[in-house]
Enzyme design. Structure first.
Site, PDB file in Angstrom:
ATOM      1  N   CYS A  40     -72.263 -37.345 -19.769  1.00  0.00           N
ATOM      2  CA  CYS A  40     -73.163 -36.195 -19.649  1.00  0.00           C
ATOM      3  C   CYS A  40     -74.313 -36.317 -20.623  1.00  0.00           C
ATOM      4  O   CYS A  40     -74.263 -37.087 -21.579  1.00  0.00           O
ATOM      5  CB  CYS A  40     -72.416 -34.905 -20.016  1.00  0.00           C
ATOM      6  SG  CYS A  40     -71.149 -34.438 -18.844  1.00  0.00           S
ATOM      7  N   CYS A  74     -74.798 -32.017 -14.833  1.00  0.00           N
ATOM      8  CA  CYS A  74     -76.010 -32.087 -15.670  1.00  0.00           C
ATOM      9  C   CYS A  74     -76.902 -33.259 -15.269  1.00  0.00           C
ATOM     10  O   CYS A  74     -78.017 -33.374 -15.746  1.00  0.00           O
ATOM     11  CB  CYS A  74     -75.628 -32.190 -17.139  1.00  0.00           C
ATOM     12  SG  CYS A  74     -74.685 -33.670 -17.548  1.00  0.00           S
TER      13      CYS A  74
HETATM   14 ZN   LIG Z   1     -72.426 -32.969 -17.485  1.00  0.00          ZN
END
Ligand SMILES: [Zn+2]
Length: 363
Positions: A40, A74
């Site tokens: 992420c 994300c």
């Molecule tokens: Zn993420």
């Protein structure tokens, strides 16, 4: 040794950034979670992982080479493309979501993003895929819908069933329609219409029918007013009060309408006999596919009938509806979540939507 110390300090800094979801670190490093196999960007809104499962990478390539996959939430690859406006636009989106009930001007939103109106609008559209106004409308409509169905409802059931969008439901639901525009002559020439007036939760209700189906369901203050309306709509028709004993079919239609207004019969499946243009027909038919207890915006209906951009024409077709309830034009509202118009008054529209919401949660 010194290098290890530096790494430790850097890791500590990175971990701090992850804990705080610090956007200023987006694109500077990535963190990966051993237990999920996903990496992420620092600001990911997902659940905070345990520190012992986290590894840091300075580039995406490093993370991928170590066998991690990009987080779908994300989307670290998007940050890597490093659009400087991205973070600001995301912040504006958050702001719109939490202030959707307020008046939000483009100028004000652009200021929040630190961009000129022009650049703001362009960047927003490019990143979000919608204009700021469309984004706001969509969000408001969504909130309004959530209000409408705090309880599981027919709509939920349909979505649960995997239809996804109501326009796809429309393709599948086979509504029975007695609309026969081609055969119907102008203003009801050579047609006999019988009517009765009854009391309803929406005031006086007149039900008019030919021998083929309903052609008039409207609300008013008095029987005289309703009769005038009926005459105006079907100037060339022979119009007479329904004689007792009422034909069995007509009694069935009346009962269905009354039960519908009592919240007993969510789905009305009545033959309708009205004259309509091809466009009106399309819109009215579509309206019948909007699930009980649910609403759509004029723009959504326009898109649903394959004419995106025709929201105004849709609103006009709704206002020309002669058969209330059976053609549920009250289920169409403004994209802002406001009620929009209703041929028989906003109060009645509000009562109807409310009634459906309450009944839908029971069914
Ligand atoms: Zn993420």
């Amino acid at each position: 040794m010194a290098k290890d110390k530096n790494n430790l300090a850097q890791d500590e800094l990175f971990w701090q950034a992850v804990k705080e979801r610090d956007r200023s670190f987006d694109g500077k490093f990535y963190f990966a979670v051993a237990t999920t196999g996903i990496y992420c960007r620092p600001s990911c809104a997902g659940r905070l992982p345990l520190r012992k499962n986290v590894r840091f990478f300075v580039t995406r390539e490093d993370a991928e080479r170590a066998g991690f996959r990009a987080c779908l939430r994300c989307r670290p690859a998007d940050v890597a493309a490093a659009d400087p406006a991205l973070t600001r636009i995301q912040e504006v989106c958050d702001y719109i979501r939490s202030h959707a009930q307020e008046a939000l001007s483009l100028t004000m939103l652009a200021e929040r993003a630190g961009l000129s109106r022009f650049h703001f609008q362009r960047a927003f559209k490019k990143i979000v895929g919608l204009s700021p106004k469309q984004f706001l409308d969509a969000h408001r409509l969504q909130s309004f819908r959530q209000e409408l169905r705090k309880q599981p409802s027919v709509t939920d059931a349909i979505y649960e069933a995997g239809f996804g969008s109501s326009s796809r439901v429309y393709e599948r639901v086979d509504t029975r329609l007695g609309m026969t525009p081609a055969e119907y002559r102008a203003a009801g020439k050579d047609v006999t219409i019988s009517y009765v007036c009854v009391d309803s939760v929406l005031g006086r209700m007149m039900i008019g029918a030919t021998d083929r189906g309903l052609c008039f369901v409207q609300f008013g203050e008095s029987d005289e007013e309703l009769l005038q309306l009926l005459r105006a709509e079907y100037a060339a028709a022979r119009i007479e009060p329904m004689q007792e004993p009422f034909p069995e079919e007509f009694v069935n239609w009346m009962t269905a309408l009354r039960q519908h207004l009592d919240g007993q019969q969510p789905r009305l499946d009545l033959p309708i006999d009205v004259r309509a243009t091809a466009f009106q027909m399309k819109v009215w038919h579509y309206l019948q596919s909007i699930p009980y207890g649910s609403v759509e915006s004029y723009a959504e209906v326009a898109a649903g009938v394959g004419q995106p951009g025709a929201a105004r024409a849709v609103a006009r077709a709704c206002s020309q509806n002669r058969v209330a309830l059976a053609i549920p034009c009250h289920r169409v509202i403004r994209g802002t979540g406001e009620l929009g118009g209703y041929r028989w008054g906003l109060e009645r529209k509000r009562v109807l939507i409310d009634l459906e919401r309450r009944s839908a949660s029971r069914h």
